[in-house]
Design a protein around this motif. Sequence first.
Motif, PDB file in Angstrom:
ATOM      1  N   PHE A 225       0.822  -1.203   0.000  1.00 29.37           N
ATOM      2  CA  PHE A 225       0.000   0.000   0.000  1.00 29.37           C
ATOM      3  C   PHE A 225       0.857   1.253   0.000  1.00 29.37           C
TER       4      PHE A 225
ATOM      5  N   ILE B  91       0.024   5.302   0.183  1.00 29.48           N
ATOM      6  CA  ILE B  91      -0.794   5.540   1.365  1.00 29.48           C
ATOM      7  C   ILE B  91       0.115   5.467   2.575  1.00 29.48           C
TER       8      ILE B  91
ATOM      9  N   MET C 251      -5.251  -0.014  10.282  1.00 25.43           N
ATOM     10  CA  MET C 251      -6.342  -0.791   9.701  1.00 25.43           C
ATOM     11  C   MET C 251      -6.017  -2.278   9.690  1.00 25.43           C
TER      12      MET C 251
ATOM     13  N   TRP D 197      -6.505  -4.085  13.061  1.00 25.90           N
ATOM     14  CA  TRP D 197      -7.849  -4.499  13.438  1.00 25.90           C
ATOM     15  C   TRP D 197      -8.390  -5.572  12.506  1.00 25.90           C
ATOM     16  N   ILE D 198      -7.995  -5.518  11.237  1.00 32.31           N
ATOM     17  CA  ILE D 198      -8.428  -6.581  10.332  1.00 32.31           C
ATOM     18  C   ILE D 198      -7.836  -7.917  10.777  1.00 32.31           C
TER      19      ILE D 198
ATOM     20  N   ASN E  15      -9.627  -9.305  13.776  1.00 23.80           N
ATOM     21  CA  ASN E  15     -10.895  -9.929  13.431  1.00 23.80           C
ATOM     22  C   ASN E  15     -10.706 -11.239  12.674  1.00 23.80           C
TER      23      ASN E  15
ATOM     24  N   SER F 186     -12.068 -14.833  13.873  1.00 20.67           N
ATOM     25  CA  SER F 186     -12.992 -15.625  13.065  1.00 20.67           C
ATOM     26  C   SER F 186     -12.434 -16.999  12.750  1.00 20.67           C
TER      27      SER F 186
ATOM     28  N   PHE G 195     -17.914   5.442   9.679  1.00 20.71           N
ATOM     29  CA  PHE G 195     -17.358   4.498  10.648  1.00 20.71           C
ATOM     30  C   PHE G 195     -18.366   4.150  11.723  1.00 20.71           C
TER      31      PHE G 195
ATOM     32  N   HIS H  25     -18.109 -11.522  11.774  1.00 20.73           N
ATOM     33  CA  HIS H  25     -16.736 -11.056  11.604  1.00 20.73           C
ATOM     34  C   HIS H  25     -16.591 -10.195  10.374  1.00 20.73           C
TER      35      HIS H  25
ATOM     36  N   ARG I   8     -17.564  -6.783  11.177  1.00 15.66           N
ATOM     37  CA  ARG I   8     -16.592  -6.058  11.980  1.00 15.66           C
ATOM     38  C   ARG I   8     -15.410  -5.611  11.157  1.00 15.66           C
ATOM     39  N   ILE I   9     -15.042  -6.406  10.170  1.00 11.17           N
ATOM     40  CA  ILE I   9     -13.895  -6.034   9.335  1.00 11.17           C
ATOM     41  C   ILE I   9     -14.277  -4.909   8.385  1.00 11.17           C
TER      42      ILE I   9
ATOM     43  N   TYR J 239     -12.853  -1.193   8.290  1.00 15.03           N
ATOM     44  CA  TYR J 239     -11.433  -1.068   7.987  1.00 15.03           C
ATOM     45  C   TYR J 239     -11.146  -1.378   6.529  1.00 15.03           C
ATOM     46  N   VAL J 240     -11.818  -2.398   5.993  1.00 16.52           N
ATOM     47  CA  VAL J 240     -11.581  -2.740   4.595  1.00 16.52           C
ATOM     48  C   VAL J 240     -12.075  -1.633   3.675  1.00 16.52           C
TER      49      VAL J 240
ATOM     50  N   THR K 226     -12.252   1.504   4.398  1.00 16.76           N
ATOM     51  CA  THR K 226     -11.277   2.593   4.476  1.00 16.76           C
ATOM     52  C   THR K 226     -10.112   2.343   3.545  1.00 16.76           C
ATOM     53  N   LEU K 227      -9.571   1.118   3.593  1.00 15.81           N
ATOM     54  CA  LEU K 227      -8.414   0.827   2.749  1.00 15.81           C
ATOM     55  C   LEU K 227      -8.770   0.958   1.278  1.00 15.81           C
TER      56      LEU K 227
END
Lengths: 466, 335
Positions: A212, A218, A226, A229-230, A233, A237, B268, B299, B302-303, B306-307, B309-310
Amino acid sequence: MNEVLKRLQLFLKKLGKQIFSLLRRFSKSLLPLWKRLCKWFRSLFVSTDDKDAKLLTLYKQPQTKSILSSLISIFAGIVLGGIILLIMALTSGGSTSFKSAWEGFQLIFLGVFNTGRDASGNLSFGLNYVSIGDVLFRATPLILTGLSIALAFKTGLFNIGAPGQYLMGTAATFIVALSIPTSVVPSWIVWTLAFLSGILAGALWGAVIGFFKSQLHINEVITGIMTNWIAANIVTSLFDNLTGPFANLLDPSGTKNKSYLYKTAHNGVQTAKMGLDKLFPGSQVNGGIIIAILIAVLVYIVINKTTFGYELKACGHNRNAAKYAGINEKRSIVYSMSIAGGLAGAGAALYYLAGNTEFYWSTYQSLPAIGFNGIPIALLAYNNPLGVIFSGLFMSYLNEAGMKLKYLTPFNEYITDIIIASIVYLSAFSLAVKEFLNGRRHKRNVHQPETEKKPQEVIKDLEAEK
Amino acid sequence: MVYLLQNTILYTVPLMIVALAGVFSERSGIINIALEGIMVMGAFIGVVFVRAIIEAGLPFEYGQLLLILGILIAIVGGGLFSLLLAFASINLKADQTIGGTALNLLAPAVVLFMILDINDQSVLKVSNATEYFMLNQSDFGLGTKFENPLGVIGNVLFNKTYITTWICLIIFVVLAIILYKTKFGLRLRACGEHPQAADSVGINVNKMRYFGTCISGCLAGLGGFVYAVTIDDCASTGDVAGFGFLALAVMIFGNWKPLSIAGASLLFGLLKCIAAGYAYIDINNDGVFWLNELKISSHIYRILPYVITLIVLAFTSKKSRAPKAEGIPYDKGMR
């Protein structure tokens, strides 16, 4: 008979003469040797007109100033902690007294060497092998995450995605270590595979940040946050006890009831102790610390002694200049983030492959603190990989002292966090401290140009010689 | 649906304020990573003050006044705490990342230390906080839920709300106007883009940077206290669950402009609340929980923020305009 005796006498006399002459020759050269020793000792401290004292030369080198200012900030941070303890003792009335503040201060300095309380209630000090071993054990992931962030800093990137890489390394390690049955495959192969897969998972996750940054320009801070937190999660999962594909790895025994994963020792996969458990009996130490130190030395060699490391550093200093010099700076950014991610993943792998560490799978709400603790470690060590070993050990030492503080005094363990934070804050002063240390030398050298002759005087001298 | 919107606003408002805090600091040239630490500190100071007064016995009518006082105290506390960062970055010309990280480590440590010292638990709670602070329909004179059911908008605006939402919105608008339409705001922005040029005109760059960092600290403290009161139910836990870093992301996502930041925070907040309660969202009140029917794993929800945003960053990064001189300590000799 007399002949033999006479021969013996003559031989002994000759031997005596030879030894005596050897001693005389030796003592003749001994005096110069002693004089040389005195001269060397003097040259450490005294500067002559031509050469500075050896200690002064050492002092003038920039690395020494860095280490000195680090040590000053560490010392100041610990003193600040002591002051806070004193203030707590003063303001809390009767519950905590000066005695406990003094004990707290002792524990901060000598926490590892404390062996509990003796019969009369005073703190006793000695060699506490369990504490020292635990310090080494807990320093392993800290050293590796510190290395990850230090390497990223050296290449000009702020790897705040370390917790995410740590988590991916954890997940990969557990999956590989617990899924391959050790009855079929020897456990050391499983260990190696798990270790390598932890590194690989961390590296791939770090490469995302690198991609990125290099391709899409970026900022790596936001990508790091980011991806943290991804990753949290994704890991949750994977091990979700209802729907996760690896839910079979959850430990249903005892009170845990599927909230923790099986420890890797469950499958017989454990890091070899390498004799360290004989050295520090009763503690959790294993060969992981040796592997961590070896990795740190390896990183130091790669960064400072290879062309590849030089390219990475060049991209960190000035990306455009590196591109102009012909370095593929996009690839370098991805490489450095991957290596940083791999180091963080290695930290996770070594921590959990120790065999007896548990992992709480539902981690989507908070990130592991070990990932963020790498930042002060790297900062204290000025991003030098060898320095990271020491600052990682130091932080682990302080954490152990904090635990002791919690158990033996009425203070709580967060005082060590305050000390670490103030050490990091004070190390920000280090630039000012370095300039202060530099400033004194500068003032002394100002006098020298005045003793040089002015140009007209030199020309006059030359003409006079003609 | 009502529940979704109410919670979205609760989540959006502190995010907006803290992102604006980041904007003020970065526009004046100081990278402020310490937003998380200042939030924690502001939350703690506000909650301690509120708790002390409530435990001294306060009738329920004065709850809103207490909340406003708490906001003021949190603002002052956050501003003072950010002075540490300002001093290290401006006077000592230290690396601003180090100073920010140091504050991020210092604040939870100090706060948890004090919390454990005050009440021997790791959380500082205020009992009956919702009775003091939350505004219901009846407070507005509109009767209770059963007598006079309001529609969606009415419920969102007047039921189960806090005045902090309105205060924060007003502060946000006022500060955005200050940043863009006043002399002070122009000078502040100049210090972040080209401090040498600003200095040549006679602006005291260091003083402007101090102002910027202080305002940033005040706003972050306010955001932390609002977070503690609304989301954490008036409890100080020494941790804001990565909110400060999320606000940094929102700020970069919103391209350092207040309107975009407000939009990004709303996005958000919405996604976060969907993730938390997707099984109970009934969009048009017909009894069908549509999102639950889709059987998408929680899940993925929840992701999602962030995804997204990217992905959006990937497409809009060409126009990313960070303040040009941020992170570089100002040195007069470099003109």
